[in-house]
Design a protein around this motif. Structure first.
Motif: not given
Length: 351
Positions: A326-336
């Motif tokens: 699984m690839v986790d892609i941050p999309v939130g402003d505070d998700a890194g």
């Protein structure tokens, strides 16, 4: 007469069954500061005793933990009296849960997560009659509440919580509707808990829909904290060797006075879809697509989009090995800013 004596001396029938799961996972392999590995292990062992056509009993042992060697413990026992096909009474150690996640693999253990209600353990009784389930008993294990008195060196602690459960399974052909309500008292001033809702399983040929509404209310009757409303829809479609399953979950928390339900409701919204195909009888592949808010606070913008591949290997009935990346892609402003990559293997066999 000799044949009758032989039948009487036959004794109870004993059956053993269980399930074993052992898992291994990596942390994020792309970022040096997050590289790790972890485990999860589960062992369930059941002994069922059939005394005659009406009386039976069961005892369970369990070992479960995020380790390679969890300790096995007593997990409950009960006695059952069956009166015909549609009536039974159980007394002993019982467990109730409602509105479990069925499609989404990440939250599919009702001991931890549920749209309706996670597992509530009691020591008491249950009556089943024509689809009606009535249960009442004292809370046990994590479902109990301890009250302690006395000085530290002479402290005495006793359990005080009790739990009442009511549900009804109503079938219409292949459709099943299950309204339920569960009331738990902690035996403390103004401290009680209510779960209520509806669990529906609908089937329309190749299309299926699992839907849940769950009301979660702590400190019932108080002005705060406010109740939480949970909604779950899990559609599925299977045509030949192609299948698609999905899940959409939303929990409404009061913005000013929310209740934190712990693991039971891990985030306020997520959406999941996994198209899959059977490559051969023993092997199926799926491509999970997921959006997670990763929080119960709408002010925290830590959402991620996850995509990957899952392989399901089932060489024989009762044995399944699942591998995934699984690839986790941050999309939130505070998700890194850094995407992550993780792998895992889950092995389960039952007997």
């Amino acid at each position: 007469a000799q044949e009758s004596a032989a039948v009487e001396s036959k004794g109870p029938e004993v059956k053993f069954s269980g399930e074993v799961e052992f898992d291994a996972y990596t942390g994020d392999v792309l970022n040096d500061d997050k590289q790790s590995h972890s485990y999860a292990s589960t062992f369930d062992f059941n002994v069922d005793v059939q005394f005659n056509e009406k009386w039976s009993a069961s005892v369970q042992l369990e070992a479960d933990g995020e380790t390679t060697d969890p300790g096995a413990i007593y997990n409950g026992a009960f006695i059952q009296y069956t009166h015909g096909e549609n009536a039974a009474v159980k007394f002993g150690d019982l467990t109730f849960s409602e509105g479990a996640f069925l499609n989404y693999y990440g939250y599919d253990d009702p001991a931890d997560n549920a749209a309706g209600m996670t597992e509530h353990d009691i020591r008491g009784f249950e009556v089943d009659y024509n689809g009606l389930i009535v249960g009442l008993g004292f809370g046990r294990g994590d479902n109990d509440n301890q009250v302690c008195t006395g000085e530290e060196d002479e402290e005495e602690c006793v359990g005080v919580a009790y739990d009442a459960h009511l549900a009804y399974e109503l079938g219409f052909g292949e459709h099943v509707l299950r309204p339920y309500v569960d009331y738990k008292s902690y035996q403390e001033a103004k401290h009680n808990e209510l779960h209520a809702g509806l669990d529906a399983n609908l089937k329309f040929g190749a299309f299926g829909l699992h839907a849940v509404y769950g009301l979660h209310s702590d400190y019932l009757g108080e002005d705060s904290p406010k109740a939480t409303h949970a909604f779950l829809a899990e559609p599925s479609l299977e045509i030949g060797k192609v299948n698609v399953k999905g899940a959409a979950f939303y929990a409404y928390f009061d913005e000013d006075e929310p209740t934190d339900h712990g693991e039971e409701i891990p985030e306020y919204f997520f959406a999941y879809a996994e198209p899959g195909v059977s490559v051969m009888d023993a092997l199926a592949l799926g491509i999970p697509l997921e959006y997670h808010t990763n929080t119960i606070d709408k002010n925290d913008d830590v959402s991620t989009f996850d995509v990957g591949v899952r392989a399901y290997f089932t060489p024989v009935e009762g044995l399944e090995v699942t591998g995934f990346a699984m690839v986790d892609i941050p999309v939130g402003d505070d998700a890194g800013d850094d995407a992550g990559l993780k792998f895992g293997v889950e092995s389960v066999f039952s007997f």
